[in-house]
Structure formats: C-alpha cells, structure tokens
Design a protein around this motif. Sequence first.
Motif, mmCIF file in Angstrom:
data_model
loop_
_atom_site.group_PDB
_atom_site.id
_atom_site.type_symbol
_atom_site.label_atom_id
_atom_site.label_comp_id
_atom_site.label_asym_id
_atom_site.label_seq_id
_atom_site.Cartn_x
_atom_site.Cartn_y
_atom_site.Cartn_z
ATOM 1 N N ILE A 321 34.331 -19.536 83.424
ATOM 2 C CA ILE A 321 34.506 -19.225 82.000
ATOM 3 C C ILE A 321 33.303 -19.721 81.208
ATOM 4 O O ILE A 321 32.788 -19.025 80.323
ATOM 5 C CB ILE A 321 35.807 -19.849 81.470
ATOM 6 C CG1 ILE A 321 37.015 -19.112 82.041
ATOM 7 C CG2 ILE A 321 35.843 -19.809 79.944
ATOM 8 C CD1 ILE A 321 38.345 -19.770 81.728
ATOM 9 N N VAL A 325 30.823 -17.380 78.990
ATOM 10 C CA VAL A 325 30.528 -17.682 77.585
ATOM 11 C C VAL A 325 29.030 -17.821 77.373
ATOM 12 O O VAL A 325 28.465 -17.324 76.384
ATOM 13 C CB VAL A 325 31.264 -18.967 77.143
ATOM 14 C CG1 VAL A 325 30.813 -19.407 75.762
ATOM 15 C CG2 VAL A 325 32.776 -18.742 77.153
ATOM 16 N N ILE A 329 26.884 -15.635 74.266
ATOM 17 C CA ILE A 329 26.750 -16.288 72.957
ATOM 18 C C ILE A 329 25.322 -16.276 72.430
ATOM 19 O O ILE A 329 25.107 -16.530 71.243
ATOM 20 C CB ILE A 329 27.257 -17.743 73.003
ATOM 21 C CG1 ILE A 329 26.451 -18.575 74.017
ATOM 22 C CG2 ILE A 329 28.736 -17.793 73.308
ATOM 23 C CD1 ILE A 329 26.815 -20.048 74.004
ATOM 24 N N VAL A 340 27.396 -25.356 78.600
ATOM 25 C CA VAL A 340 28.625 -24.818 78.006
ATOM 26 C C VAL A 340 29.841 -25.593 78.505
ATOM 27 O O VAL A 340 30.772 -25.876 77.739
ATOM 28 C CB VAL A 340 28.759 -23.317 78.334
ATOM 29 C CG1 VAL A 340 30.033 -22.747 77.719
ATOM 30 C CG2 VAL A 340 27.547 -22.549 77.835
ATOM 31 N N ILE A 344 32.458 -27.209 75.843
ATOM 32 C CA ILE A 344 33.839 -26.764 75.653
ATOM 33 C C ILE A 344 34.840 -27.763 76.223
ATOM 34 O O ILE A 344 36.024 -27.718 75.899
ATOM 35 C CB ILE A 344 34.089 -25.371 76.281
ATOM 36 C CG1 ILE A 344 33.949 -25.415 77.803
ATOM 37 C CG2 ILE A 344 33.153 -24.351 75.670
ATOM 38 C CD1 ILE A 344 34.267 -24.095 78.466
#
Length: 361
Positions: A321, A325, A329, A340, A344
């Motif tokens: 994931i 992302v 982005i 990332v 996150i």
Amino acid sequence: MKAASAAASPGSDTATDATVAKAAHGGGRRAPALGAGLVALVAVLLLVMWASLLVGSGDVGAGDLLPGIFDPDLSDKGQLILQEVRLPRTAAGLLAGVALGLAGTVMQGVARNPLADPGVLGVNSGASAAVVFAISILGMSDPGHYIWFGFLGALVASLVVFGIGSMGREGATPVKLALAGAATGAALLSLTTSMLLTDSKSYDQYRFWQVGSLTGREAAVLWQALPFIAVGTVLALLLGPRLNALSLGDDLARGLGQRIGVARAACAVAVVLLCGAATVVAGPIAFLGLVVPHAARLFTGPDYRWVLPYSALIAPSLLLIADIVGRVIAPPGEVQAGIVTAAIGAIPFVLLVRRRKLSEL
C-alpha cells in the motif's frame, strides 16, 4: 496488603504471566474467529497485490493481468510493463513485507521489548554496512553477489548486540539489548557513511536503496532471496509456543521445560535469514517490523501462535500500500516506499502506544 497490591498491579510479572496464560487458555475458544481473520487478511493481501500490478504511470489494463503473468506478449506495452516492472516490484514487496513483519515480531518476543525491531536492534544496520562494503570496497555491482554480505552483516550485528546485552549478572535483559542495539546501530551507521563519502559512485547506487524501495528489483535477486525467506518464515511460525514461554521470563520458561539457549538461537537464525534477505531485496525498511506486531496484537492478543501469522500478512499489505501511494502522490516521479511506510505508520503507532499500557504490548 502491599504484597497483594503489587501482585495485582498491571505492570507486575504476575499480571504479565496471567495475561499470557489467559491468552493461551482462550486461544482454543477464539480459534474460529482468529482463523476467519486470517482468511480476511489473505483476501486483503490479494486485493492489494492486484492493485499493485495495475496502478502506476504505465498503462496496464485489467485484461493484461492473466496473459501478462502466464503467457506474456512482450510486443504489447501493458504486458511488457507488467513483466519487467510490476511483477518484480510486487514480488519484492511481498517477500520483504513477510520477512520484516515476522522478524520484528520474533525480535519483540525474544527481547521482551515492545520497541524492538530489526532497525532498533542494529540488525538492518549490520546488513546495510556489509552490503556497502561489498559495493564500495570489493566493487560488486550484482545484488546476486552481495546478498551473502547482507546475511553476514545481519549475523555479525546480531551476535555483537546479543553479546554486549548479555554482559553482567542479569544476562540479556530487554533494556540492555535495546541500548546495545542502539549503540551498535550508531557505530555501523558511521562506518557505512565513511565508506560512502569516499566513493561517490557507490553513494549514488546506495542512496535510493537506503531509504527502502521496491523499484528496479531484478527477478534473479528475488529468486535467490526466496529460499532464505521461505526457511526463515517456516522457522519463525514454528517459534510461537517458545515465544509465549519466553514472554513469561526465563525462570518460568525453564519451569515449563523450555531450553532457553536453544529457543534464542532458533530466534536468532530466523531473524538473520529474514532480515538479511529483506535488506537485500528492499533496503533497510526499519519501521515496518516495529509497528506491524502491535497492529496484529490488536486482533490476536499476546499469543504469538497467532501474532506471527497475522504479522506475516499485515506487513506485506502495508508495504505494498505504501508503494502504491508513493507511485501516485508525486507524478510523474515517485516517493520511495520506505518513506511512505514511515509517514503513514507513525501517527497510528503513536496513538497505539498512548492508548495501551506498555506492559500490555
């Protein structure tokens, strides 16, 4: 009264023993629900892998998936992207995620430290330093060659940390292991930096790999890492009962018939195999092994027989994931998966630590 109060306090050894014993006793009653949770996590992982194969700057349609995997037509742009870029990238995320999730869980169990992970205890730093030595000093450029240096560095770092943490009358306590890992990691980081500063070419090759990335992974490297991750995964999953015993403390574990030295040696072998291979595949992604076991315990409780398989499924899902992302982005460029993942995962981890008592982690 004071003795009774101490025995009932949440942070006491008695409370911890009761918590683990309760989890082990209730595991049979909760097994159907936990088994259903595993099935759901497998479904989530498959969905994330499907998205990883489709999402990105290249034009890959859903109709390209099956032919692109099983019978690719390399004259077709979508299937070419799938074969050359998306499949190795997704496989790297799957392998590295499983390895780091399990390694972090095993390390937290054997060290009895909720903040232990391959990065905190210096194992990733050892693997990174050895890989940089192979690239910069020995001139190796093929990851298939320096994968062995990743294992060697992880092994040496593990031995150094455990040796330093075992000094003194109390042996390898959680606090001593954490301090030894921090000191060893800092020393290895300075060694790695000194090698890179004297070789700009090696620095350019290393700097993108260092933050943790799934891009540019060759299939040959993944095939070489696969047997080590497979063996480490099987070994880690078999360690669940031993980790449950170790979490009670050495004395109680011995009373339950556990051979402490053998259990810790098996844990060390699993961690070295998993961390060494994962570092070569994706770079030193440290945060994943720290946060995933805590997320797994939200569903399973402290029973490592369930925490381990849950971590093995949650970690690759989170890593993939993060990679997805990172692709979307900042078009037309990308943000590395390791960056990332930390971004996150940091806020949920802080909230988790604030909500739960340290002794319950």
